[in-house]
Design an enzyme around this catalytic site. Structure first.
Site, PDB file in Angstrom:
ATOM      1  N   TYR A 163       0.857  -1.196   0.000  1.00  0.00           N
ATOM      2  CA  TYR A 163       0.000   0.000   0.000  1.00  0.00           C
ATOM      3  C   TYR A 163       0.887   1.237   0.000  1.00  0.00           C
ATOM      4  CZ  TYR A 163      -4.366   2.516   1.084  1.00  0.00           C
ATOM      5  OH  TYR A 163      -5.480   3.317   1.056  1.00  0.00           O
ATOM      6  N   TYR A 203      -5.754   5.428  -7.095  1.00  0.00           N
ATOM      7  CA  TYR A 203      -6.000   5.274  -5.661  1.00  0.00           C
ATOM      8  C   TYR A 203      -7.408   4.747  -5.493  1.00  0.00           C
ATOM      9  CZ  TYR A 203      -6.858   6.640  -0.780  1.00  0.00           C
ATOM     10  OH  TYR A 203      -7.184   6.649   0.552  1.00  0.00           O
TER      11      TYR A 203
END
Lengths: 389, 299
Positions: free
Chosen positions: A293, A343
């Site tokens: 991430y 995102y």
């Protein structure tokens, strides 16, 4: 008793990734769930479970209505922002493994760029009347009010403690953008960056430059989870869920765990990592691809340390010699990550892990058999190890 | 460009003298007797008799409004104090008083007084905190005759070391306050940085439970000395944050008492901030309800 190997991801689906989708979030959710179900060779009437984030604006029942999913026997939400990503798959896998549902779809869909932007100050987060609102009372009114700022405070201490530099953060952005440059689905397709460009980009929250911060995106991603047994009979090669874990650490806050002994660490990811290695029985060297991430570059370095790919404070050396390239020791985010592709709160990274295991990724790592995926950092988080069947 | 405080000062000064305020009682021997007794002044001129006069230094005593008295509506000092209160300069200390006596007063004379605002200067950095010097002129009359006058100066200041500018009240993100944290915000309103205490253990941020889980334990708090060092910090540039002007520094400070507390570092240029920088607590008053804890560089 173990969850390992009981369930698999059998289908993936996504919308395009954009800055302005031009349609409702529910429409995005319906599109990506529909695409994932089709990819799995199933129909909406096969689905009996839905899982998403507490932050998602699309209720399970709304998605079910739009797609004509007749009945749901399992529905669940995971909290803590992007920390929920891998946990949606974990919950789906647990539901499938315990017979609570047969086909569970995990989804996340939002207009995060054209609608409510997470990079801006959220007065709703500051003013929520619950324990998190009280937690935020010691930070938001003082001016610490954006995700970048919360990370910058930790990053500064990390630089101080381990002698890392902004260029070390920049190397993560450069490799993500390099991978995105050859991914047609990535927003930054054809737009690699240099380390000098990273260094020249404006400050957002010093020590974070603009290019240390991921982009903001509109889009949706969905993942179909079913039993490993059923997945083997479906059209695409299953991505077996070898390990799935959530983690929260001591003195845990949402983005502001500033009061525990070591500020330059992500112990909640250590909690996740310990479970992943234990459940899977795999070693670090067994991991062929890491989808970490990457909302902010410093936390990628710290994840490498928490997951044991290098020692504490050694990530700056680990990333210096091309280890994160497609032909390196630990290829990172071949889709370009959230810095490069989009995102979508970590869910697009899980879809990339599945493509790597199927052998269908645009930036394919040859013979990828085990992929590690992590969820949002700085918050209670989650992780997965997926394995080719 | 002038500040709202300077504009208000100009407006009040332009009003000139207030209406005369008549003393409650005429000059009288009973009040003189009490005054000289309290002061230990045995001068026979003030003793009862044919040619007795009042001590000149009593001049203020004649026109004092009394224990339950109120300022007149057009009193310029009261108006200026109220404006500075609203701007966060809530504390006051008198700094100068210069009196001129034009003649003696005798029992039976009835004095009145007027006030006008002479000047308001600031904001000034002082040892007490940032503040404004407010100078007024009081003139005492008997009929139309001036009998005394006084220059009176006060410093109206922001307690707790002060800041360069008040936060913008409408915009600032207000804290959600619980039963467990209200003592902290009561403290900041008083210029105190309060840290929750469970026995010998300090805890911040505060909460409802002690470290050892003892349900019978009751929390207290200590007022931190307010000194510490920067444990980590950031310089915020983008996007805009309500109530702040970019760029600004936010610092996580390790107090000498051993706990960490977060706040804006008010008076430091980003270049001079570093981990280990000594700082001390400051308080930013937003309004009557809210004062934010903050930091300033320790000299």
């Amino acid at each position: 008793m173990t969850l390992s190997g009981k369930a698999a991801i059998a289908g993936i689906g996504a919308t395009e990734f954009s800055k302005d989708s031009g349609r409702s979030e529910l429409r995005l959710a319906a599109e990506c769930v529909s695409a994932a179900v089709r990819d799995a060779g199933l129909t909406p009437s096969d689905v009996d479970g839905l899982v998403t984030f507490t932050m998602d604006g699309n209720a399970e029942i709304a998605v079910a209505r739009e797609l004509g999913i007749p009945e749901l026997s399992f529905f669940s939400r995971i909290h803590y922002g992007g920390g929920a990503a891998a946990a949606t798959v974990q919950q789906a896998a647990m539901a499938v493994a315990t017979g609570m549902a047969d086909v569970v779809v995990a989804y996340r869909a939002f207009n995060e760029r054209s609608g409510m932007r997470f990079g801006q100050v959220s007065s709703a987060a500051a003013h929520q009347v619950n324990t998190s609102g009280v937690d935020n009372s010691f930070h938001y009114p003082m001016g610490l009010a954006t995700p970048a700022a919360t990370v910058a405070l930790v990053a500064q201490r990390y630089l101080h403690t381990y002698g890392a530099t902004s260029e070390d953060f920049g190397r993560v952005a450069v490799v993500d953008r390099k991978h995105a440059a050859t991914n047609p689905d990535a927003w930054f397709h054809g737009k690699p960056i240099t380390l000098a460009e990273h260094q020249a980009s404006r400050w957002v929250a010093e020590p974070l430059h603009l290019l240390d911060c991921c982009q903001e995106s509109d889009g949706g991603v969905a993942l179909v989870v079913t039993s490993a047994e059923r997945a083997r009979d479906l059209p695409n090669p299953p991505a077996l869920i070898t390990a799935a874990a959530q983690g929260s650490g001591p003195g845990q806050y949402i983005m502001t765990s500033y009061y525990r002994d070591d500020l330059a660490a992500l112990p909640e990811m250590g909690v996740v990592g310990g479970q992943l290695w234990r459940q899977s029985g795999l070693a670090r060297s067994d991991i062929d691809v890491a989808v970490l991430y990457d909302h902010f570059t410093p936390y990628v370095l710290m994840q490498l340390e928490e997951l044991g790919f290098c020692g504490r404070g050694e990530a700056k050396d680990f990333v210096r010699d091309g280890a994160l390239e497609l032909d390196g020791a630990l290829p990172l985010n071949p889709h370009g990550g959230q810095l490069g592709e989009a995102y979508i709160h970590g869910m697009n990274g899980i879809a990339e892990a599945v493509r790597q295991l199927r052998g269908t990724a645009v930036n394919q790592v040859g013979g990828a058999a085990n992929v590690l995926v992590t969820a949002g950092t700085g918050v209670p988080t989650s992780g997965l190890i997926l394995t080719a069947a | 460009m002038s500040t709202p405080i300077e504009e208000a000062a100009r407006r009040i000064a332009a009003q000139g003298e207030s209406r005369p305020r008549l003393a409650r009682d005429p000059v009288n021997q009973a009040m003189i007797n009490n005054w000289v007794e309290a002061m230990g002044d045995a001068n026979p001129r003030y003793a009862p008799g044919e040619d007795t006069v009042a001590p000149p230094a009593m001049i203020q005593a004649w026109t004092m409004p009394g224990l339950h008295g109120q300022r007149a509506g057009d009193d310029p000092l009261g108006a200026m104090m109220s404006i500075l209160d609203d701007a966060g300069y809530t504390s006051v200390v008198a700094t100068n008083s210069e009196q001129n006596y034009h003649r003696y007063l005798r029992p039976g004379e009835h004095v009145s007084a007027t006030n006008r605002l002479e000047s308001v200067a600031g904001p000034k950095r002082t040892a007490l905190g940032e503040g404004w010097f407010v100078t007024t002129r009081t003139t005492w009359y008997v009929g139309d005759e001036v009998v005394a006058d006084m220059l009176f100066r006060v410093l109206k200041f922001r307690p707790g070391g002060g800041t360069t500018a008040a936060a913008e009240p409408a915009a600032v993100l207000r804290p959600v306050i619980s039963k467990d944290t209200e003592f902290f915000w009561e403290g900041t309103r008083l210029g105190e940085l309060r840290i929750q205490r469970w026995g010998d253990t300090l805890r911040h941020p505060p909460g409802p439970m002690p470290p050892d889980g003892d349900l019978d334990a009751k929390p207290g708090w200590v007022v931190a000395r307010g000194t510490g060092t920067v444990y980590s910090y950031l310089v915020h540039h983008h996007p805009q944050v309500p109530g702040k002007r970019t760029p600004f520094v936010v610092a996580l400070v390790e107090l000498d008492e051993g706990v960490r507390v977060l706040g804006e570092l008010l008076d430091a240029s980003p270049d001079e901030v570093h981990i280990g920088l000594p700082v001390e607590a400051a308080f930013v008053r937003v309004d009557d309800e809210l004062t934010l804890p903050a930091w300033k560089v320790r000299a």
